[in-house]
Design a protein around this motif. Structure first.
Motif, PDB file in Angstrom:
ATOM      1  N   TRP A 156       0.828  -1.206   0.000  1.00 27.08           N
ATOM      2  CA  TRP A 156       0.000   0.000   0.000  1.00 27.08           C
ATOM      3  C   TRP A 156       0.862   1.255   0.000  1.00 27.08           C
ATOM      4  N   LEU A 160       0.660   4.181  -2.865  1.00 26.16           N
ATOM      5  CA  LEU A 160       0.544   5.603  -2.546  1.00 26.16           C
ATOM      6  C   LEU A 160       1.676   6.400  -3.176  1.00 26.16           C
ATOM      7  N   ARG A 172      -2.695  13.058   0.881  1.00 27.28           N
ATOM      8  CA  ARG A 172      -4.132  12.980   1.141  1.00 27.28           C
ATOM      9  C   ARG A 172      -4.921  12.690  -0.135  1.00 27.28           C
ATOM     10  N   GLU A 175      -4.418   9.104  -1.338  1.00 23.55           N
ATOM     11  CA  GLU A 175      -5.240   8.162  -0.575  1.00 23.55           C
ATOM     12  C   GLU A 175      -6.702   8.226  -1.018  1.00 23.55           C
ATOM     13  N   GLU A 179      -8.760   5.106  -2.579  1.00 25.68           N
ATOM     14  CA  GLU A 179      -9.986   4.665  -1.911  1.00 25.68           C
ATOM     15  C   GLU A 179     -11.184   4.735  -2.853  1.00 25.68           C
TER      16      GLU A 179
END
Length: 225
Positions: A156, A160, A172, A175, A179
Motif C-alpha cells: 500500500w 501511494l 491525502r 489516498e 480509496e
C-alpha cells in the motif's frame, strides 16, 4: 527551551555559496554539507527546510518543479517547511502573477501540510533556521536524519508513492484516489469527469492528460557534420 550549544545543520551542496551556510556558522551552528536530495537544510529527523527567493518560488511554480519538491518533502519529513526570502507585501512587484503564487502557497499548506515561512534576507533566514535547529535538537531532543528515500516496505505504501508521483497530488489526495477507484489501474482508466469528482476541474484535466497523452520526447539534435 534548553540551552542551545551548537546545533547541527545538514546543508545541501547546492546551497554552498548562497550566504546562508556562512551566516549559520557565524551564529555557532555546525554546518555539514551533504547531497540531501530532499530539502536544503535538515535540522532534525522530522524537519526539513526548502529555501527559495521569491523569484525562485515563482519560477519553480510555473515550470512545474514546486509541487514535485513539496511532495517529496512531505513524503520524507513530518514537518516540511518552505522558507521564502522576500517581502510578502511586495509579492506583486516581484512577479506579474502574484495571485497565482498566493494560491499555490495556500494549496501547499492545505493539501500537503507544508509550513510556509518568510524572511527578508539571507541573515534572517540563517537566524530562523538556527532557531528551529535549536528547538528541535535541544528543546525536543530530536536527532538529525537525512532522508534520501522513503521506506516502501508495504504494497500500500508503494501504491501511494506511485499515485503521489502525479503532478499536484499529495498524500491525502493519493489516498482519496485509491480509496475511490480501488487500484492504480482503475485510476488510469477513469474518465476525466470521474477524476474531477475527487480532484476538481483543473487538477483532473492535468492528471488525465499526463495519463493519456502520447509520449513525445524532444527530438535530439543531430550533431554538426
Amino acid at each position: 527551551m534548553a540551552e542551545c550549544r551548537r546545533p547541527r545543520v545538514y546543508v545541501d551542496e547546492r546551497e554552498r555559496g548562497s550566504g546562508v551556510p556562512e551566516a549559520l556558522a557565524e551564529l555557532g551552528a555546525a554546518v555539514i554539507y551533504t547531497m540531501a536530495g530532499v530539502g536544503d537544510y535538515i535540522v532534525s529527523d522530522r524537519v526539513a527546510i526548502e529555501r527559495k527567493t521569491v523569484y525562485d518560488l515563482a519560477e519553480s511554480l510555473f515550470d512545474g518543479r514546486l509541487f514535485d519538491q513539496v511532495r517529496r518533502l512531505s513524503e520524507h519529513y513530518d514537518i516540511p517547511v518552505i522558507l521564502v526570502e522576500g517581502d510578502p507585501g511586495k509579492l506583486d512587484s516581484y512577479t506579474t502573477r502574484g495571485q497565482q503564487v498566493r494560491m499555490a502557497l495556500s494549496s501547499i499548506t492545505i493539501d500537503y501540510g507544508v509550513r510556509v515561512l518568510w524572511s527578508l534576507n539571507q541573515r534572517e533566514t540563517a537566524r530562523m533556521i538556527y532557531s528551529i535547529a535549536c528547538r528541535e535538537q535541544y528543546g525536543s531532543q530530536r536527532s538529525v536524519v537525512v532522508h534520501r528515500k522513503p521506506r516502501l516496505d508495504k504494497l500500500w505504501m508503494q501504491q501511494l508513492y506511485v499515485v503521489q508521483s502525479l503532478p499536484g497530488i499529495g498524500p491525502r489526495l493519493a489516498e482519496k484516489l485509491l480509496e475511490k477507484f480501488g487500484s492504480i489501474g482503475a485510476i488510469c482508466r477513469a474518465s476525466v469527469v470521474e477524476l474531477e469528482r475527487v480532484l476538481g476541474y483543473e487538477r483532473a484535466q492535468r492528471i488525465y492528460r499526463v495519463l493519456h497523452a502520447p509520449y513525445k520526447p524532444p527530438r535530439k539534435q543531430q550533431p554538426d557534420k
